[in-house]
Design a protein around this motif. Sequence first.
Motif, PDB file in Angstrom:
ATOM      1  N   ARG A   1       0.807  -1.225   0.000  1.00 54.12           N
ATOM      2  CA  ARG A   1       0.000   0.000   0.000  1.00 54.12           C
ATOM      3  C   ARG A   1       0.840   1.274   0.000  1.00 54.12           C
ATOM      4  O   ARG A   1       0.345   2.333  -0.380  1.00 54.12           O
ATOM      5  CB  ARG A   1      -0.968   0.005   1.186  1.00 54.12           C
ATOM      6  N   ASN A   2       2.116   1.147   0.429  1.00 58.83           N
ATOM      7  CA  ASN A   2       2.984   2.334   0.384  1.00 58.83           C
ATOM      8  C   ASN A   2       3.321   2.763  -1.041  1.00 58.83           C
ATOM      9  O   ASN A   2       3.844   3.849  -1.258  1.00 58.83           O
ATOM     10  CB  ASN A   2       4.269   2.089   1.202  1.00 58.83           C
ATOM     11  N   LEU A   3       2.995   1.916  -2.024  1.00 59.32           N
ATOM     12  CA  LEU A   3       3.223   2.310  -3.426  1.00 59.32           C
ATOM     13  C   LEU A   3       2.208   3.352  -3.889  1.00 59.32           C
ATOM     14  O   LEU A   3       2.474   4.117  -4.819  1.00 59.32           O
ATOM     15  CB  LEU A   3       3.114   1.087  -4.356  1.00 59.32           C
ATOM     16  N   TRP A   4       1.017   3.343  -3.253  1.00 60.01           N
ATOM     17  CA  TRP A   4      -0.086   4.175  -3.748  1.00 60.01           C
ATOM     18  C   TRP A   4       0.314   5.636  -3.892  1.00 60.01           C
ATOM     19  O   TRP A   4       0.042   6.277  -4.894  1.00 60.01           O
ATOM     20  CB  TRP A   4      -1.309   4.104  -2.813  1.00 60.01           C
ATOM     21  N   GLU A   5       0.996   6.126  -2.841  1.00 59.95           N
ATOM     22  CA  GLU A   5       1.241   7.572  -2.769  1.00 59.95           C
ATOM     23  C   GLU A   5       2.099   8.088  -3.920  1.00 59.95           C
ATOM     24  O   GLU A   5       2.040   9.259  -4.257  1.00 59.95           O
ATOM     25  CB  GLU A   5       1.896   7.929  -1.441  1.00 59.95           C
ATOM     26  N   HIS A   6       2.860   7.186  -4.552  1.00 59.56           N
ATOM     27  CA  HIS A   6       3.755   7.638  -5.614  1.00 59.56           C
ATOM     28  C   HIS A   6       3.013   7.945  -6.911  1.00 59.56           C
ATOM     29  O   HIS A   6       3.585   8.503  -7.837  1.00 59.56           O
ATOM     30  CB  HIS A   6       4.825   6.576  -5.896  1.00 59.56           C
ATOM     31  N   TYR A   7       1.752   7.537  -6.997  1.00 63.04           N
ATOM     32  CA  TYR A   7       1.034   7.673  -8.264  1.00 63.04           C
ATOM     33  C   TYR A   7      -0.072   8.723  -8.242  1.00 63.04           C
ATOM     34  O   TYR A   7      -0.692   8.985  -9.258  1.00 63.04           O
ATOM     35  CB  TYR A   7       0.490   6.301  -8.707  1.00 63.04           C
ATOM     36  N   TYR A   8      -0.317   9.329  -7.082  1.00 60.44           N
ATOM     37  CA  TYR A   8      -1.366  10.363  -7.017  1.00 60.44           C
ATOM     38  C   TYR A   8      -1.089  11.520  -7.974  1.00 60.44           C
ATOM     39  O   TYR A   8      -1.983  12.018  -8.639  1.00 60.44           O
ATOM     40  CB  TYR A   8      -1.480  10.929  -5.600  1.00 60.44           C
ATOM     41  N   LYS A   9       0.168  11.913  -7.995  1.00 67.33           N
ATOM     42  CA  LYS A   9       0.521  13.149  -8.703  1.00 67.33           C
ATOM     43  C   LYS A   9       0.242  13.063 -10.197  1.00 67.33           C
ATOM     44  O   LYS A   9      -0.156  14.049 -10.816  1.00 67.33           O
ATOM     45  CB  LYS A   9       2.011  13.451  -8.464  1.00 67.33           C
ATOM     46  N   GLU A  10       0.442  11.897 -10.761  1.00 67.97           N
ATOM     47  CA  GLU A  10       0.272  11.738 -12.210  1.00 67.97           C
ATOM     48  C   GLU A  10      -1.192  11.451 -12.585  1.00 67.97           C
ATOM     49  O   GLU A  10      -1.485  11.305 -13.765  1.00 67.97           O
ATOM     50  CB  GLU A  10       1.103  10.564 -12.744  1.00 67.97           C
ATOM     51  N   SER A  11      -2.059  11.319 -11.566  1.00 66.99           N
ATOM     52  CA  SER A  11      -3.408  10.828 -11.855  1.00 66.99           C
ATOM     53  C   SER A  11      -4.419  11.954 -12.050  1.00 66.99           C
ATOM     54  O   SER A  11      -4.315  13.002 -11.426  1.00 66.99           O
ATOM     55  CB  SER A  11      -3.886   9.930 -10.713  1.00 66.99           C
ATOM     56  N   HIS A  12      -5.394  11.681 -12.918  1.00 67.48           N
ATOM     57  CA  HIS A  12      -6.488  12.619 -13.144  1.00 67.48           C
ATOM     58  C   HIS A  12      -7.711  12.271 -12.311  1.00 67.48           C
ATOM     59  O   HIS A  12      -8.620  13.083 -12.162  1.00 67.48           O
ATOM     60  CB  HIS A  12      -6.891  12.615 -14.619  1.00 67.48           C
ATOM     61  N   ALA A  13      -7.772  11.020 -11.810  1.00 64.82           N
ATOM     62  CA  ALA A  13      -8.941  10.583 -11.042  1.00 64.82           C
ATOM     63  C   ALA A  13      -8.564   9.345 -10.236  1.00 64.82           C
ATOM     64  O   ALA A  13      -7.561   8.679 -10.534  1.00 64.82           O
ATOM     65  CB  ALA A  13     -10.112  10.261 -11.971  1.00 64.82           C
ATOM     66  N   ILE A  14      -9.385   9.062  -9.226  1.00 61.85           N
ATOM     67  CA  ILE A  14      -9.185   7.865  -8.411  1.00 61.85           C
ATOM     68  C   ILE A  14     -10.441   6.999  -8.493  1.00 61.85           C
ATOM     69  O   ILE A  14     -11.566   7.510  -8.415  1.00 61.85           O
ATOM     70  CB  ILE A  14      -8.913   8.246  -6.938  1.00 61.85           C
ATOM     71  N   ILE A  15     -10.232   5.700  -8.678  1.00 55.51           N
ATOM     72  CA  ILE A  15     -11.315   4.727  -8.498  1.00 55.51           C
ATOM     73  C   ILE A  15     -11.019   4.008  -7.190  1.00 55.51           C
ATOM     74  O   ILE A  15      -9.925   3.456  -7.019  1.00 55.51           O
ATOM     75  CB  ILE A  15     -11.382   3.710  -9.656  1.00 55.51           C
ATOM     76  N   PHE A  16     -11.963   4.041  -6.263  1.00 53.95           N
ATOM     77  CA  PHE A  16     -11.752   3.411  -4.957  1.00 53.95           C
ATOM     78  C   PHE A  16     -12.791   2.300  -4.792  1.00 53.95           C
ATOM     79  O   PHE A  16     -13.987   2.549  -4.916  1.00 53.95           O
ATOM     80  CB  PHE A  16     -11.888   4.457  -3.852  1.00 53.95           C
ATOM     81  N   VAL A  17     -12.317   1.078  -4.542  1.00 47.86           N
ATOM     82  CA  VAL A  17     -13.215  -0.081  -4.533  1.00 47.86           C
ATOM     83  C   VAL A  17     -13.371  -0.617  -3.105  1.00 47.86           C
ATOM     84  O   VAL A  17     -12.374  -0.800  -2.393  1.00 47.86           O
ATOM     85  CB  VAL A  17     -12.696  -1.191  -5.471  1.00 47.86           C
ATOM     86  N   ILE A  18     -14.616  -0.854  -2.717  1.00 45.07           N
ATOM     87  CA  ILE A  18     -14.942  -1.375  -1.392  1.00 45.07           C
ATOM     88  C   ILE A  18     -15.685  -2.693  -1.559  1.00 45.07           C
ATOM     89  O   ILE A  18     -16.583  -2.798  -2.406  1.00 45.07           O
ATOM     90  CB  ILE A  18     -15.840  -0.372  -0.645  1.00 45.07           C
ATOM     91  N   ASP A  19     -15.295  -3.692  -0.787  1.00 46.93           N
ATOM     92  CA  ASP A  19     -16.060  -4.948  -0.734  1.00 46.93           C
ATOM     93  C   ASP A  19     -17.223  -4.716   0.224  1.00 46.93           C
ATOM     94  O   ASP A  19     -17.050  -4.751   1.441  1.00 46.93           O
ATOM     95  CB  ASP A  19     -15.140  -6.075  -0.243  1.00 46.93           C
ATOM     96  N   SER A  20     -18.401  -4.477  -0.329  1.00 50.18           N
ATOM     97  CA  SER A  20     -19.528  -4.100   0.530  1.00 50.18           C
ATOM     98  C   SER A  20     -20.131  -5.296   1.255  1.00 50.18           C
ATOM     99  O   SER A  20     -21.034  -5.141   2.071  1.00 50.18           O
ATOM    100  CB  SER A  20     -20.594  -3.349  -0.267  1.00 50.18           C
ATOM    101  N   GLY A  21     -19.610  -6.491   0.983  1.00 46.71           N
ATOM    102  CA  GLY A  21     -20.086  -7.677   1.688  1.00 46.71           C
ATOM    103  C   GLY A  21     -19.136  -8.148   2.775  1.00 46.71           C
ATOM    104  O   GLY A  21     -19.409  -9.141   3.454  1.00 46.71           O
ATOM    105  N   ASP A  22     -18.029  -7.446   2.957  1.00 48.75           N
ATOM    106  CA  ASP A  22     -16.992  -7.904   3.882  1.00 48.75           C
ATOM    107  C   ASP A  22     -17.309  -7.488   5.310  1.00 48.75           C
ATOM    108  O   ASP A  22     -17.268  -6.313   5.643  1.00 48.75           O
ATOM    109  CB  ASP A  22     -15.642  -7.316   3.447  1.00 48.75           C
TER     110      ASP A  22
END
Length: 172
Positions: free
Chosen positions: A66-87
Motif C-alpha cells: 500500500r505504500n506504493l499508492w502515494e507515488h502515483y497520485y501526482k500523475e493521476s487525473h482521477a481515483i477509483i476506490f473499490v470497497i467490498d460491501s459484503g466484507d
Amino acid sequence: GLKKKEVNVLCLGLDNSGKTTIINQLKPSNTQTQDIVPTIGFNIEKFKSSSLSFTVFDMSGQSRYRNLWEHYYKESHAIIFVIDSGDKQTDRQTFFTCSLVFLLPPDICSRRMPVLLFANKSDLREAMSSVKVSQLLCLENIKDKPWHICASNAVKGEGLQEGVDWLQDHIR
Ligand code: GTP
Ligand code: MG
C-alpha cells in the motif's frame, strides 16, 4: 476521427475488494483475462470510453504494497476506490483507515481530483447498500473533490458503466 484525450486513473482499495476484476471488465473483450489473481505491486491496464482513453494503475491492496499508492497520485487525473460491501471485516476502523489514505495525501488535497467509489460485490446477500457504505465512509464530509458512489457486481459487470460515465463527465 478525433484522438481521445489520454487520462491516468489510480485504482485503490483493500485487497480482495475486486479492483482487478472491475478493470478487467472495462477492457476490450479480446484483452480480458479469465483468471484473476491477487495483484503483486501493480498492473497497468488500458480501456476507452466514448471520449477518453484511460490508463489505469491497478494497485495491489495488500498492506505490504500500500505504500506504493502515494507515488502515483501526482500523475493521476482521477481515483477509483473499490470497497467490498459484503466484507464483515470491513468495519468502521478499516473504512476510516482507507478513507484517510485516499483523502489526505497532501499533494492531492489542493486538487479537485474526482473520486469514483464502487460499493462492489453487491450480489452478496450480506452486502451493504451504497448509501450505507457512503455513511460509513462519511463521504458527505468531502467538500473539496467531486465524488460518486455506485453499487457494482464486477463479476457480472453490473454498475460499472454508470461509474465510467460519471468519471468521463468529471475529469478535466
Ligand atoms: P488485490 O489485487 O489483492 O488488491 O485484490 P483486488 O481488489 O484486485 O480483487 P480481485 O479483483 O482480485 O478480486 C478478488 C475476488 O473477489 C475474486 O475472487 C473475484 O472473483 C471476487 N469478486 C470481485 N468482484 C466481485 C463481485 O462483484 N461479486 C462477487 N461475488 N465476487 C467478486
Ligand atoms: Mg488486484
